[in-house]
Design a protein around this motif. Structure first.
Motif, PDB file in Angstrom:
ATOM      1  N   ILE A  28     -12.528   9.879   0.713  1.00  0.00           N
ATOM      2  CA  ILE A  28     -11.256   9.381   0.825  1.00  0.00           C
ATOM      3  C   ILE A  28     -11.230   8.886   2.220  1.00  0.00           C
ATOM      4  N   THR A  29     -11.759   7.908   2.591  1.00  0.00           N
ATOM      5  CA  THR A  29     -11.485   6.609   3.552  1.00  0.00           C
ATOM      6  C   THR A  29     -10.093   6.818   4.346  1.00  0.00           C
ATOM      7  N   ARG A  34      -5.703   4.395   3.826  1.00  0.00           N
ATOM      8  CA  ARG A  34      -4.266   3.293   4.051  1.00  0.00           C
ATOM      9  C   ARG A  34      -3.411   2.602   2.880  1.00  0.00           C
ATOM     10  N   PHE A  35      -1.661   2.352   3.168  1.00  0.00           N
ATOM     11  CA  PHE A  35      -1.696   0.658   1.982  1.00  0.00           C
ATOM     12  C   PHE A  35      -0.509  -0.123   2.127  1.00  0.00           C
ATOM     13  N   LYS A  36      -0.480  -0.741   2.034  1.00  0.00           N
ATOM     14  CA  LYS A  36       0.579  -2.345   3.049  1.00  0.00           C
ATOM     15  C   LYS A  36       1.713  -2.270   2.503  1.00  0.00           C
ATOM     16  N   VAL A  37       2.556  -1.301   3.194  1.00  0.00           N
ATOM     17  CA  VAL A  37       4.079  -1.135   2.886  1.00  0.00           C
ATOM     18  C   VAL A  37       4.317  -1.758   3.837  1.00  0.00           C
ATOM     19  N   LEU A  38       5.659  -2.831   3.776  1.00  0.00           N
ATOM     20  CA  LEU A  38       6.521  -3.629   3.991  1.00  0.00           C
ATOM     21  C   LEU A  38       6.805  -2.842   5.562  1.00  0.00           C
ATOM     22  N   LYS A  39       7.188  -2.878   6.368  1.00  0.00           N
ATOM     23  CA  LYS A  39       7.963  -2.353   7.452  1.00  0.00           C
ATOM     24  C   LYS A  39       6.912  -1.343   7.771  1.00  0.00           C
ATOM     25  N   TYR A  40       5.862  -0.897   7.142  1.00  0.00           N
ATOM     26  CA  TYR A  40       5.268   0.485   7.622  1.00  0.00           C
ATOM     27  C   TYR A  40       3.947   0.059   7.202  1.00  0.00           C
ATOM     28  N   PRO A  41       3.122  -1.231   9.099  1.00  0.00           N
ATOM     29  CA  PRO A  41       1.992  -1.179   9.289  1.00  0.00           C
ATOM     30  C   PRO A  41       0.962   0.207   8.825  1.00  0.00           C
ATOM     31  N   GLU A  42       1.284   1.286   9.510  1.00  0.00           N
ATOM     32  CA  GLU A  42       0.084   2.247   9.398  1.00  0.00           C
ATOM     33  C   GLU A  42       0.777   3.416   8.133  1.00  0.00           C
ATOM     34  N   TRP A  43       0.767   2.900   6.979  1.00  0.00           N
ATOM     35  CA  TRP A  43       1.847   3.772   6.493  1.00  0.00           C
ATOM     36  C   TRP A  43      -0.129   4.361   5.750  1.00  0.00           C
ATOM     37  N   ARG A  44       0.297   5.510   5.533  1.00  0.00           N
ATOM     38  CA  ARG A  44      -0.813   6.709   4.661  1.00  0.00           C
ATOM     39  C   ARG A  44      -0.494   7.277   3.636  1.00  0.00           C
ATOM     40  N   PHE A  45      -1.244   7.529   2.250  1.00  0.00           N
ATOM     41  CA  PHE A  45      -0.630   8.061   1.433  1.00  0.00           C
ATOM     42  C   PHE A  45      -0.799   9.488   1.199  1.00  0.00           C
ATOM     43  N   PHE A  46      -1.919  10.269   2.546  1.00  0.00           N
ATOM     44  CA  PHE A  46      -1.420  11.908   2.516  1.00  0.00           C
ATOM     45  C   PHE A  46      -2.147  11.636   4.693  1.00  0.00           C
ATOM     46  N   THR A  47      -1.106  12.528   5.096  1.00  0.00           N
ATOM     47  CA  THR A  47      -1.159  12.648   6.554  1.00  0.00           C
ATOM     48  C   THR A  47      -0.791  14.299   6.810  1.00  0.00           C
ATOM     49  N   PRO A 102       6.663  10.487 -10.518  1.00  0.00           N
ATOM     50  CA  PRO A 102       5.255  10.829 -10.850  1.00  0.00           C
ATOM     51  C   PRO A 102       4.549   9.863  -9.422  1.00  0.00           C
ATOM     52  N   PHE A 103       2.993  10.640  -9.686  1.00  0.00           N
ATOM     53  CA  PHE A 103       2.196   9.757  -7.694  1.00  0.00           C
ATOM     54  C   PHE A 103       1.307   8.846  -8.490  1.00  0.00           C
ATOM     55  N   PHE A 104       1.758   7.701  -7.672  1.00  0.00           N
ATOM     56  CA  PHE A 104       1.460   6.092  -8.827  1.00  0.00           C
ATOM     57  C   PHE A 104       0.171   5.594  -7.390  1.00  0.00           C
ATOM     58  N   THR A 105      -1.393   5.750  -7.819  1.00  0.00           N
ATOM     59  CA  THR A 105      -2.250   5.189  -7.193  1.00  0.00           C
ATOM     60  C   THR A 105      -1.629   3.755  -6.462  1.00  0.00           C
ATOM     61  N   PRO A 106      -3.076   4.039  -5.508  1.00  0.00           N
ATOM     62  CA  PRO A 106      -3.217   2.825  -5.462  1.00  0.00           C
ATOM     63  C   PRO A 106      -3.734   1.459  -6.584  1.00  0.00           C
ATOM     64  N   ILE A 107      -4.395   1.493  -7.424  1.00  0.00           N
ATOM     65  CA  ILE A 107      -5.231   0.697  -8.937  1.00  0.00           C
ATOM     66  C   ILE A 107      -3.373   0.748  -9.383  1.00  0.00           C
ATOM     67  N   ILE A 108      -2.382   1.862  -9.752  1.00  0.00           N
ATOM     68  CA  ILE A 108      -1.448   1.806 -10.543  1.00  0.00           C
ATOM     69  C   ILE A 108      -0.530   0.721  -9.622  1.00  0.00           C
TER      70      ILE A 108
END
Length: 736
Positions: A28-29, A34-47, A102-108
């Motif tokens: 996982i690079t 990363r995921f595009k989240v409104l108002k959260y340009p640096e949002w990540r699934f795992f931190t 539920p944990f929704f993945t990027p593809i979902i």
């Protein structure tokens, strides 16, 4: 996304954080995280959570962070994966009071946003597993536990799962579990049905909750041929070609397809609960055994709360040794129960049980195996090689099988040192008798006889002291450690009650005077006299008939009252009264050290020579355990007239250095009346006679006045002879 994106990178774990290690292992690079989240340009699934653990951040179907309310404050939901969990079963955590999401993945998230059709959706336990599959193009939802697909009310699927099923026109749902969902690991005392039942329940419940939506449910798990447990670790271990094959098997929903290497699949929709149970071997114990034969063939095991053993390839119901815990004596059933003490000393005691209750728990076949006895007996034996639980008695051609209520000692004598015990016994029993001899030799003989000749009656040991921290209670505890279930401490209620079944027949009985109601002292005294000398006593329990039982009791009393804790008459010779001083330099581990020395101490008692020969019904010559402390109690509790007679004679010895003095009745009467003018003079003669004093030849005598001046009598009356030792203790016997 192709399988070559599955490559798992080697890491130098010592140089990376736990988060970096795990993401690197899964490939996982930062870009994929990363995921595009409104108002959260640096949002990540795992931190990183700032404590070295991994924070798993959740997004809702609208692509915004999942939130929950904490009071009036809205907080983003996340779960924590501990780097070093304190409990291996508690690797994950989430905010207290929050529901499962539920944990929704990027593809979902991407497909749901566009409302794209998803023919087959996968649901798996674990966010990392779901994310790894998503990276490889597999539409997968993660759940925090095998049961965590339900709504907050638990009566339907989670509403967000329902939205995906309906809006993305899902046809198939695959519940994907780890390899070990069908495995079992034997552990002593572990119910092996519990874990597979959890997986079965998850499948069965998911199947029921999915029925209203007309979808097909499948169950897949990692094949037992694989070394890796989870789908994420499996994919990381495979090269590109094998990873492609694994994904093909995952997508292939052909049930029963041959040549599967990585994924096993079952159709659940339209399948009965019994057939789903069969997957896990849960329909019956034989089915379970056949499924796990390799693991279970050499073990007894527990299945659905019942113990089993294997005989000729068949799982046979066992009672796990429970049949050894019950006996039938006469018409009554008893269970042997291990009572747990808060101090760590376990005891086995008998408790009555109803036959119907036993039959209901174990069945009639079990009841038929319970050993039958004709009655109880009490045969003490402290040698573990000679002890017998079953006693056969015979007379006039009649044989009876009796259950011995005496319990075997847990200690095996082993030669060794016992310095702490010796120091403690010296502290208490260096107190001298009236002859000036320390009681240490007496107590060693007393303990040796209790241990090696337990049916021999012995004097009652009484430890008295007004001081605190003397070791009186510690002595009781030490004796308890040695004789365990054959020891009891009694209070007023139990010693005065006719219901004495709990202590009748015990080898050693401790009586703590602090537990004795002053109003019951007379009852206690009479009971103690009976216990010291009677060969049998009547044993009676609530609801049970009164029955005679062998009395082998040896008594130990402790009291803070040095002169009046019990009434002891002048001619009484059943009590060895020892005055105890304060322990100097008390060690808090004193008792535990003595406990460790018990095997060596018992070896010493077993092999030493007795110091005192048998002289009396209580073995010892009463003079050996007559002490100044005993005399004080006798005088304090004696009738008024007796106390004054003894006082007159003692006073004469205190003025004289002679070992023998002689006085006529007239002299004793005169001096007693000076002290006690209401004395019945005729009873003075009675007392002298009852005490064994007889008049000898007529002669003159000497006496002393109140100032100690000596006088000689010219008269020649008949004289009584008195000995100093009967009235004045030996100079060395004044105690500590």
């Amino acid at each position: 996304m192709t399988a070559n994106e599955n490559s798992c990178k080697d890491t130098q774990k010592s140089e990376k954080s736990y988060l970096e290690q795990r993401l690197s292992e899964l490939g996982i690079t930062d870009e994929k995280n990363r995921f595009k989240v409104l108002k959260y340009p640096e949002w990540r699934f795992f931190t990183d959570d700032g404590k070295g653990n991994i924070r798993i951040n959740y997004l809702a179907l609208d692509g915004q962070p999942f939130t929950y309310m904490d009071g009036r404050k809205e907080i983003e939901f996340a779960r924590t994966r501990f780097q070093s969990p304190k409990d291996p079963k508690h690797k994950y955590d989430q905010p207290k009071g929050t529901e499962t999401f539920p944990f929704f993945t990027p593809i979902i998230l991407g497909k749901y946003k566009k409302k794209e059709t998803i023919k087959t959706i996968f649901v798996t336990e674990g966010e990392f597993k779901a994310f790894k599959l998503s990276m490889l193009g597999v539409p997968c939802v993660g759940i925090g536990g095998v049961q965590n697909f339900k709504s907050a009310s638990k009566d339907r699927l989670h509403p967000d799962l329902i939205k995906i099923l309906e809006d993305c026109q899902v046809e198939n749902v695959v519940l994907l579990f780890d390899r070990d969902c069908l495995e079992t690991k034997w552990e002593d005392g572990k119910d092996l049905a519990q874990r597979p039942n959890n997986f079965f329940s998850a499948l069965n419940t998911f199947n029921e909750l999915l029925k209203p939506y007309d979808k097909q449910l499948y169950f897949s798990h990692i094949s037992s041929n694989c070394r890796e447990k989870g789908i994420d670790d499996l994919l990381c271990s495979l090269n590109n070609d094998d990873a492609e094959k694994c994904l093909e098997e995952l997508h292939s929903l052909l049930v029963g397809a041959k040549n599967r290497q990585y994924i096993e699949t079952y159709q659940i929709t339209g399948t009965s609960s019994a057939k789903i149970k069969a997957i896990f071997g849960l329909n019956d114990v034989q089915e379970f055994y056949e499924l796990h034969k390799e693991e279970l063939e050499n073990h007894d095991f527990i299945f659905s709360g019942k113990p089993y053993y294997i005989e000729n390839g068949k799982a046979v119901l066992s009672w796990g040794g429970a049949e050894k815990n019950f006996i039938l004596v006469g018409n009554d059933y008893y269970q042997k129960v291990v009572d747990k003490s808060p101090f760590g000393d376990n005891e086995i005691n008998l408790y009555k049980r109803e036959k119907g209750i036993i039959k209901g728990r174990f069945g009639q076949k079990f009841v038929n195996t319970i050993p039958i006895y004709d009655g109880f007996t009490n045969i003490p034996e402290n040698d573990p090689d000679k002890y017998r639980q079953d006693i056969i008695s015979e007379k006039s051609g009649i044989k009876s099988r009796l259950y011995n209520i005496y319990r075997p000692l847990e200690w095996k004598p082993i030669e060794g040192e016992w310095p702490t015990t010796e120091k403690f016994l010296h502290h208490i029993f260096d107190y001298p008798n009236t002859q000036g001899k320390p009681m240490f030799g007496f107590i060693l003989d007393w303990l040796q006889i209790v241990y090696t000749n337990p049916t021999q009656p012995l004097p009652c040991i009484c430890l008295v002291s007004k001081e605190r921290e003397t070791g009186k209670s510690t002595f009781l505890e030490f004796i308890h450690l040695i004789f365990s279930e054959n020891f009891r401490v009694l209070d007023s209620e139990r010693i005065g009650s006719r219901f004495n079944e709990s202590w009748a027949g015990k080898l050693v009985i401790g009586v703590d005077e602090s537990l004795i109601d002053p109003e019951n002292k007379g009852i206690v005294a009479n009971t103690l006299k009976t216990l010291i000398t009677n060969k049998t006593i009547n044993s009676e329990g609530k609801g049970t008939a009164n029955k005679p039982i062998a009395n082998i009791a040896k008594l130990i009393m402790c009291s803070n009252d040095e002169t009046n804790f019990i009434k002891i008459e002048s001619e009484e010779n059943r009590y060895a009264i020892v005055k105890v001083g304060t322990i100097q330099g008390k060690d808090p581990d004193f008792l535990s050290k003595m406990k460790a020395e018990i095997p060596a101490f018992l070896f010493y008692l077993k092999n030493r020579e007795l110091h005192h020969e048998r002289k009396d019904r209580l073995w010892f010559d009463p003079k050996e355990f007559e002490t100044e402390a005993l005399r004080k109690i006798q005088e304090r509790t004696a009738p008024m007239l007796e106390r004054h007679i003894k006082g007159v004679i003692r006073e004469q010895f205190e003025y004289s250095e002679k070992e023998t003095l002689k006085f006529p009745y007239s002299f004793i009467k005169e001096r007693v009346l000076i002290r006690y003018n209401r004395a019945d003079t005729e009873k003075i003669k009675d007392w002298l006679h009852d005490a064994g004093y007889k008049t000898g030849n007529s002669n003159t005598y000497t006496y002393y006045d109140e100032s100690g001046k000596e006088y000689s009598s010219n008269d020649k009356p008949r004289l009584y002879t008195f000995h100093r030792a009967d009235f004045i203790a030996h100079p060395e016997s004044k105690g500590k």
